[in-house]
Scaffold this active site. Structure first.
Site, PDB file in Angstrom:
ATOM      1  N   ARG A 239       1.129  -1.153  -0.084  1.00  0.00           N
ATOM      2  CA  ARG A 239      -0.365  -0.584  -0.107  1.00  0.00           C
ATOM      3  C   ARG A 239       0.975   1.075   0.065  1.00  0.00           C
ATOM      4  NH1 ARG A 239      -3.652  -3.432  -1.508  1.00  0.00           N
ATOM      5  NH2 ARG A 239      -5.348  -3.189  -0.331  1.00  0.00           N
ATOM      6  N   GLU A 268      -3.221   7.802  -4.142  1.00  0.00           N
ATOM      7  CA  GLU A 268      -3.672   7.062  -5.221  1.00  0.00           C
ATOM      8  C   GLU A 268      -5.030   7.252  -5.041  1.00  0.00           C
ATOM      9  OE1 GLU A 268      -2.526   2.584  -4.440  1.00  0.00           O
ATOM     10  OE2 GLU A 268      -3.883   1.874  -5.695  1.00  0.00           O
ATOM     11  N   HIS A 286      -1.410  -0.143  -9.752  1.00  0.00           N
ATOM     12  CA  HIS A 286      -2.489  -1.133  -9.297  1.00  0.00           C
ATOM     13  C   HIS A 286      -2.356  -2.248 -10.091  1.00  0.00           C
ATOM     14  CE1 HIS A 286      -4.509  -1.343  -4.488  1.00  0.00           C
ATOM     15  NE2 HIS A 286      -3.495  -2.110  -5.110  1.00  0.00           N
TER      16      HIS A 286
HETATM   17  C1  GLV Z   1      -5.242  -5.516  -3.534  1.00  0.00           C
HETATM   18  O1  GLV Z   1      -4.590  -4.516  -3.512  1.00  0.00           O
HETATM   19  C2  GLV Z   1      -5.424  -6.200  -2.122  1.00  0.00           C
HETATM   20  O2  GLV Z   1      -5.036  -5.947  -0.959  1.00  0.00           O
HETATM   21  O3  GLV Z   1      -6.076  -7.174  -3.197  1.00  0.00           O
END
Ligand code: GLV
Length: 320
Positions: A239, A268, A286
């Site tokens: 993240r 983001e 992402h």
């Molecule tokens: C995607 O970012 C997830 O956490 O699966």
């Protein structure tokens, strides 16, 4: 008949699984995230919510849904978009999707390791630019992985799958974590647990694989990047806010570190403008779990969780 609100487009078989269980499905059918005001209207009267990482699940959303909501099934392994304590206070079960996206996300982390160390973003931009180029001893020299050290921050499922790949590239593995990984994992990976400072100092590449929370906010900032050093690389598929993005831009500009590969961003989907100008960072939107097989597996697991909770059974993969 219960009403399941799905806040984004999911594979057809997912909606089929919910309907086959006798539920009414109300889904946001457009590309891209549902605007908040429309989301608040969409969830009204829901018994279950199937949510994506782009949705904030908080008291406001639960209020808009009303008192019938029993489960929030987040279609992601990370669930920092869900206010879990608020859900718990209201007796709402929260589930995520572990066990189905580890391999795809590890593939992407390894892709970022290769892209950043071998300067593949720059290389592709060169060819696409139409500029003249030819083979050269010094053209786009990167760094090899054989015999180098990969530091894994968080040796959970995705961290382990990434470490396995890195071993096949001849890398040694260090990791940080709150506790020792199981001995079979440690043995298989030849991994050693160290403190973050040591991992940063010894790592030629450091890859982030931990959940985001207040405790991991800006875990890697200016001091940590300085420890990483000018021949090392940072990869983040976890993240964005686990890294101080402003400090990262400075480190990349100053050559405090050699480069970075990012799939996630602090704010983001906004990407720090400083990153966009730099050659020594690879930027992806992402897409860690973005394969047909994995996204289908994630959505189906979310559906199984909803069906179980609405049937009065235990959720398959509750968080916490
Ligand atoms: C995607 O970012 C997830 O956490 O699966």
């Amino acid at each position: 008949m219960a009403t399941v609100v799905v806040t984004g487009r999911l594979p057809d078989e997912t909606l089929g699984a919910l309907r086959d269980a006798g539920h009414e499905v109300r889904a946001w059918e457009h590309d891209g995230p549902v605007p908040r005001d429309q989301l608040l209207a969409l969830v009204e009267g829901a018994d279950a919510l199937v949510t994506l990482v782009t949705e904030r699940v908080d008291a406001e959303l639960l209020d808009a849904a009303g008192p019938g909501v029993r489960v929030v099934a987040n279609v992601a392994v990370g669930y920092d978009n869900v206010d879990v304590p608020v859900c718990a206070d209201r007796g709402v079960v929260v589930t995520n999707t572990p066990g189905v996206l580890e391999e795809a996300t590890a593939d992407l982390a390894m892709a970022l390791v290769l892209m950043s160390t071998r300067r593949l973003g720059e290389a592709e931009r060169l060819v696409r630019s139409g500029q003249e180029w030819q083979w050269g001893m010094q053209l786009l020299l990167g760094r090899g992985l054989q015999g180098r050290t990969l530091g894994i921050v968080g040796l959970g499922g995705i961290g382990r799958a990434t470490a396995r790949r890195a071993r096949a590239f001849g890398m040694h593995i260090l990791y940080t974590g709150r506790r020792d990984a199981p001995s079979d994992v440690v043995e298989e990976l030849g991994a050693r647990r160290v403190e973050l400072a040591e991992l940063l100092e010894a790592g030629d590449v450091v890859s982030m694989h931990l959940p985001y929370s207040a405790a991991t906010h800006h875990l890697v900032g200016a001091d940590e990047l300085a420890r990483l050093g000018p021949t090392s690389y940072l990869v983040n598929t976890a993240r964005g806010p686990v890294v101080d993005e402003e400090a990262l831009v400075h480190a990349l500009q100053e050559g405090t570190i050699a480069g970075a590969g990012l799939d996630v961003y602090e704010h983001e989907p906004r990407v720090h403008p400083g990153l966009l100008e730099l050659e020594n960072v690879v930027l992806l939107p992402h897409v860690g779990s973005a394969t047909v097989e994995t996204r289908t597996g994630m959505a189906l697991l979310a559906a199984r969780n909803v069906v179980a909770v609405l049937a009065g059974e235990d959720p398959v993969t509750p968080v916490g």
